[in-house]
Design an enzyme around this catalytic site. Structure first.
Site, PDB file in Angstrom:
ATOM      1  N   THR A   6       0.818  -1.228   0.077  1.00 41.24           N
ATOM      2  CA  THR A   6      -0.016   0.041   0.249  1.00 41.24           C
ATOM      3  C   THR A   6       1.046   1.328   0.109  1.00 41.24           C
ATOM      4  O   THR A   6       0.571   2.247  -0.635  1.00 41.24           O
ATOM      5  CB  THR A   6      -1.035   0.135   1.185  1.00 41.24           C
ATOM      6  OG1 THR A   6      -1.653  -1.344   1.438  1.00 41.24           O
ATOM      7  CG2 THR A   6      -1.888   1.073   1.437  1.00 41.24           C
ATOM      8  N   LYS A  30     -17.300   3.436   5.864  1.00 44.78           N
ATOM      9  CA  LYS A  30     -17.062   3.347   7.413  1.00 44.78           C
ATOM     10  C   LYS A  30     -17.126   4.740   8.001  1.00 44.78           C
ATOM     11  O   LYS A  30     -16.771   5.563   7.683  1.00 44.78           O
ATOM     12  CB  LYS A  30     -15.518   3.182   7.538  1.00 44.78           C
ATOM     13  CG  LYS A  30     -15.191   3.166   9.045  1.00 44.78           C
ATOM     14  CD  LYS A  30     -13.638   2.705   9.202  1.00 44.78           C
ATOM     15  CE  LYS A  30     -13.123   2.948  10.549  1.00 44.78           C
ATOM     16  NZ  LYS A  30     -11.748   2.937  10.777  1.00 44.78           N
ATOM     17  N   THR A  82      -4.859   3.897  11.763  1.00 43.98           N
ATOM     18  CA  THR A  82      -3.968   5.290  11.483  1.00 43.98           C
ATOM     19  C   THR A  82      -2.797   5.023  10.388  1.00 43.98           C
ATOM     20  O   THR A  82      -2.277   6.007   9.879  1.00 43.98           O
ATOM     21  CB  THR A  82      -3.403   5.966  12.887  1.00 43.98           C
ATOM     22  OG1 THR A  82      -2.798   4.622  13.468  1.00 43.98           O
ATOM     23  CG2 THR A  82      -4.142   6.729  13.560  1.00 43.98           C
ATOM     24  N   ILE A 119      -2.398   3.829   7.378  1.00 40.94           N
ATOM     25  CA  ILE A 119      -2.509   4.221   5.920  1.00 40.94           C
ATOM     26  C   ILE A 119      -2.843   5.752   5.897  1.00 40.94           C
ATOM     27  O   ILE A 119      -2.171   6.435   4.869  1.00 40.94           O
ATOM     28  CB  ILE A 119      -3.903   3.667   5.321  1.00 40.94           C
ATOM     29  CG1 ILE A 119      -3.316   2.281   5.172  1.00 40.94           C
ATOM     30  CG2 ILE A 119      -4.059   4.313   3.984  1.00 40.94           C
ATOM     31  CD1 ILE A 119      -4.761   1.225   4.815  1.00 40.94           C
TER      32      ILE A 119
HETATM   33  P1  FAD Z   1       4.308  -4.042   2.913  1.00 42.30           P
HETATM   34  O1  FAD Z   1       2.997  -4.253   2.678  1.00 42.30           O
HETATM   35  O2  FAD Z   1       4.996  -5.361   3.789  1.00 42.30           O
HETATM   36  O3  FAD Z   1       5.369  -4.020   1.693  1.00 42.30           O
HETATM   37  C1  FAD Z   1       6.663  -4.269   1.658  1.00 42.30           C
HETATM   38  C2  FAD Z   1       7.003  -4.260   0.208  1.00 42.30           C
HETATM   39  O4  FAD Z   1       8.294  -4.413  -0.092  1.00 42.30           O
HETATM   40  C3  FAD Z   1       6.274  -5.374  -0.655  1.00 42.30           C
HETATM   41  O5  FAD Z   1       5.952  -5.043  -1.956  1.00 42.30           O
HETATM   42  C4  FAD Z   1       7.802  -6.435  -0.789  1.00 42.30           C
HETATM   43  O6  FAD Z   1       7.745  -7.273  -1.854  1.00 42.30           O
HETATM   44  C5  FAD Z   1       8.747  -5.267  -0.875  1.00 42.30           C
HETATM   45  N1  FAD Z   1       9.992  -5.795  -0.674  1.00 42.30           N
HETATM   46  C6  FAD Z   1      10.584  -6.090   0.757  1.00 42.30           C
HETATM   47  N2  FAD Z   1      11.702  -6.636   0.510  1.00 42.30           N
HETATM   48  C7  FAD Z   1      12.346  -6.540  -0.918  1.00 42.30           C
HETATM   49  C8  FAD Z   1      13.307  -6.897  -1.499  1.00 42.30           C
HETATM   50  N3  FAD Z   1      14.486  -7.258  -0.825  1.00 42.30           N
HETATM   51  N4  FAD Z   1      13.426  -6.299  -2.726  1.00 42.30           N
HETATM   52  C9  FAD Z   1      12.249  -5.791  -3.336  1.00 42.30           C
HETATM   53  N5  FAD Z   1      11.129  -5.714  -2.784  1.00 42.30           N
HETATM   54  C10 FAD Z   1      11.056  -5.989  -1.581  1.00 42.30           C
HETATM   55  N6  FAD Z   1      -3.268   0.044   8.461  1.00 42.30           N
HETATM   56  C11 FAD Z   1      -4.396   0.651   8.473  1.00 42.30           C
HETATM   57  O7  FAD Z   1      -4.328   1.878   8.097  1.00 42.30           O
HETATM   58  N7  FAD Z   1      -5.908   0.206   9.072  1.00 42.30           N
HETATM   59  C12 FAD Z   1      -5.436  -0.969   9.319  1.00 42.30           C
HETATM   60  O8  FAD Z   1      -6.659  -1.471   9.640  1.00 42.30           O
HETATM   61  C13 FAD Z   1      -4.348  -1.771   9.477  1.00 42.30           C
HETATM   62  N8  FAD Z   1      -4.610  -3.045  10.164  1.00 42.30           N
HETATM   63  C14 FAD Z   1      -3.280  -3.525  10.367  1.00 42.30           C
HETATM   64  C15 FAD Z   1      -3.138  -4.968  11.026  1.00 42.30           C
HETATM   65  C16 FAD Z   1      -1.928  -5.541  11.165  1.00 42.30           C
HETATM   66  C17 FAD Z   1      -1.929  -6.916  11.911  1.00 42.30           C
HETATM   67  C18 FAD Z   1      -0.792  -5.039  10.690  1.00 42.30           C
HETATM   68  C19 FAD Z   1       0.531  -5.747  10.985  1.00 42.30           C
HETATM   69  C20 FAD Z   1      -0.712  -3.832   9.903  1.00 42.30           C
HETATM   70  C21 FAD Z   1      -1.972  -3.058   9.726  1.00 42.30           C
HETATM   71  N9  FAD Z   1      -1.882  -1.911   9.063  1.00 42.30           N
HETATM   72  C22 FAD Z   1      -3.374  -1.056   9.049  1.00 42.30           C
HETATM   73  C23 FAD Z   1      -0.672  -1.192   8.419  1.00 42.30           C
HETATM   74  C24 FAD Z   1      -0.948  -1.476   7.127  1.00 42.30           C
HETATM   75  O9  FAD Z   1      -1.065  -2.981   6.640  1.00 42.30           O
HETATM   76  C25 FAD Z   1       0.310  -0.892   6.504  1.00 42.30           C
HETATM   77  O10 FAD Z   1       0.588   0.379   6.594  1.00 42.30           O
HETATM   78  C26 FAD Z   1       0.454  -0.812   4.715  1.00 42.30           C
HETATM   79  O11 FAD Z   1      -0.259  -2.350   4.268  1.00 42.30           O
HETATM   80  C27 FAD Z   1       1.358  -0.575   4.255  1.00 42.30           C
HETATM   81  O12 FAD Z   1       2.519  -1.609   4.324  1.00 42.30           O
HETATM   82  P2  FAD Z   1       3.793  -1.429   3.329  1.00 42.30           P
HETATM   83  O13 FAD Z   1       3.543  -1.011   2.104  1.00 42.30           O
HETATM   84  O14 FAD Z   1       4.683  -0.280   4.349  1.00 42.30           O
HETATM   85  O15 FAD Z   1       4.529  -2.554   3.645  1.00 42.30           O
END
Ligand code: FAD
Length: 501
Positions: free
Chosen positions: A15, A79, A345, A347
């Protein structure tokens, strides 16, 4: 002399990565600025994060997503807030709405009048004066009205959506606007031996991708910001004890409610996030008080509908990266820190980090004042959210477990203790720079947890109690009447934005 930077590489396609890509490509229009996103679909994304707060509506609008198409494409529902259940013995449940309560009179916030009535032994129900709470209680939904003279105008809403589908939609959108996409794993991050700045990343096939600015969206690992730049992490687990989660999807057995449910348990809490095609369930717990197998049992026995995927486990350390911007690396999403999702929070923090990046977008000189200011603003924002979340645990009077007893007795940050003391004195709600939660949210929590001011604000004496009660009756009537005009949440979705399957 500083020159404009030309290459941005975003690492990560969750995301955070795709929200950043969609925003940066819009910013790049008319500039000589290339945006590349590298993600490893083999590694995958965290796959949760499905409840949002109202700022997401604005975000989608800004990047040019059509609202109804977005809802259909992501199986989204609306929501209106969060229903807190079993968090206190004062009430079975209370609702945290995305709206204000009542109307300020003579510039004096509404709740001071209710507080005055309470001191005259006249009890009122705060939630009766929140339009979105009334809508939610009746499972209805309507979009805010343009006419400011109706309760239908004065509230906000957010969405529940499928995180994977949202990332896909953003990906299509961003790549169609010119984001260059590479599906590959990064094996190595290469830094200048002189400046320590990141110069390039090396992919599994040996190719190197160079950039001026790197946006780290690699999730909890923080491959650039932490594993490479050793930025450091501030651990907040002394106040926020929950450090593990389990998430599972289940079949939808009822029509989706227009709100998230957050149900407290002995050592944590459970979420229910209804989408159009399924229910998202999760269980957050403090691992020092509850074993994983007990947590799994607790979760599975408390979901409705059959599970439709394998439960996923998460472990996290509540806290923040010491700097989200370090040298030429800007961390967005889980790489920048994590606070449990009780108030949805994360997102919105992605969104606000992107806003800061665009506002302070660097030239080749990477002005240290810009960097320090962004870090200062972000740190303040996160501390306020941290305090708001700690409040949920500190104010509970549950006595059924060591976990809750610990939360009640723990020392809390001075900033939060000060706020609670001000409210307890005579109902003042103080807000600081970069507060994500407004006065109505703080009021909801104080009221929900049964915290009552010892005195009332004498300015509320300007209105006589009889007159006040008549006005309150009128307010309640118009809220109920307006709510009764709204269609059911399900009917609204069917009529305007039902997903194809
Ligand atoms: P990720 O989704 O982990 O993405 C990481 C990316 O990096 C992936 O594409 C992966 O492939 C890439 N990557 C990693 N290593 C490498 C590498 N070596 N080479 C190339 N690519 C790599 N937020 C809300 O706002 N509302 C909610 O209800 C909510 N519920 C949640 C519940 C839980 C249990 C958790 C843990 C989190 C929740 N969150 C929520 C937070 C939300 O999920 C994240 O803020 C959001 O999904 C963003 O994640 P991200 O993109 O930072 O990381």
């Amino acid at each position: 002399m500083a020159t404009p930077i030309k290459q941005v590489v975003i690492v990560g396609g969750g995301t955070a990565g795709w929200m950043s890509a969609a925003s940066l490509i819009k910013y790049a229009q008319g500039k000589n600025l290339n945006i590349t996103l590298i993600e490893s679909t083999d590694i995958g994304t965290v796959g949760v994060g499905e409840a949002t707060i109202p700022s997401i509506v604005q975000f989608n609008h800004q990047i040019g997503l059509d609202e109804l198409n977005f809802i259909k494409a992501t199986q989204a529902t609306f929501k209106l807030g969060i229903q807190f259940e079993q968090w206190t013995t004062h009430k079975d449940a209370f609702f945290h709405p995305f709206s204000d309560y009542g109307l300020a009179v003579n510039n004096i916030p509404f709740h001071h009048y209710l507080n005055k009535l309470r001191h005259a032994n006249i009890e009122t129900e705060l939630s009766d004066y929140s339009f979105s709470t009334v809508l939610a209680q009746e499972n209805r939904f309507a979009q805010p009205h343009a006419n400011p003279n109706t309760p239908l105008a004065d509230y906000s809403y957010a969405y529940h959506f499928d995180a994977g589908l949202y990332a896909n939609l953003l990906k299509q959108h961003a790549t169609s606007q010119g984001v260059h996409h590479i599906d590959a794993k990064i094996e190595q991050v290469n830094c200048s031996t002189v400046t320590g700045f990141i110069e390039s990343v090396t992919l599994t096939d040996g190719s190197q991708i160079k950039a001026d600015l790197f946006v780290d969206c690699t999730g909890f690992k923080g491959i650039l910001i932490e594993e490479t730049l050793n930025t450091g992490y501030e651990d907040w687990s002394e106040w926020l004890l929950c450090d593990k989660a389990i998430a599972v999807q289940s079949q939808l057995v009822d029509s989706p409610a227009p709100y998230t449910r957050a149900i407290a348990h002995a050592n944590g809490w459970q979420w229910r996030i209804p989408l159009q095609h399924r229910m998202g369930n999760g269980y957050i717990y403090a691992s020092q008080f509850e074993q994983d197998d007990v947590a799994m049992d607790n979760m599975l026995t408390n979901i409705t509908g059959d599970p439709s995927n394998q439960p996923k486990h998460f472990q996290f350390k509540p806290g923040r990266r010491k700097q989200i911007w370090n040298k030429n690396c800007f961390a967005i999403g889980l790489s920048s820190g994590f606070l449990e999702p009780i108030e949805s929070t994360s997102i919105s923090l992605i969104q606000s980090a992107i806003t800061k990046l665009l506002e302070f977008f660097p030239d080749s000189d990477f002005n240290q004042h810009d960097i320090s200011e962004v870090n200062r603003l972000h740190n303040a924002e996160l501390e306020h959210i941290r305090d708001f979340i700690i409040l949920h645990y500190k104010l509970s009077n549950r006595q059924d477990s060591e976990f809750w007893r610990y939360c009640q007795s723990m020392a809390i940050p001075e900033t939060l203790a000060h706020k609670i003391a001000l409210f307890e004195s005579r109902g003042h709600i103080v807000l600081h720079e970069k507060e994500s939660f407004e006065a109505a949210s703080w009021l909801t929590m104080y009221n929900g947890f049964g915290v009552q001011p010892k005195r009332y604000d004498p300015r509320a004496d300007a209105i006589d109690n009889e007159v006040l009660l008549q006005n309150l009756k009128q307010m309640q009537r118009s809220i109920r009447q307006a709510a009764s005009q709204a269609s059911s949440h399900q009917d609204f979705i069917f009529a305007h934005c039902k997903a194809d399957n």
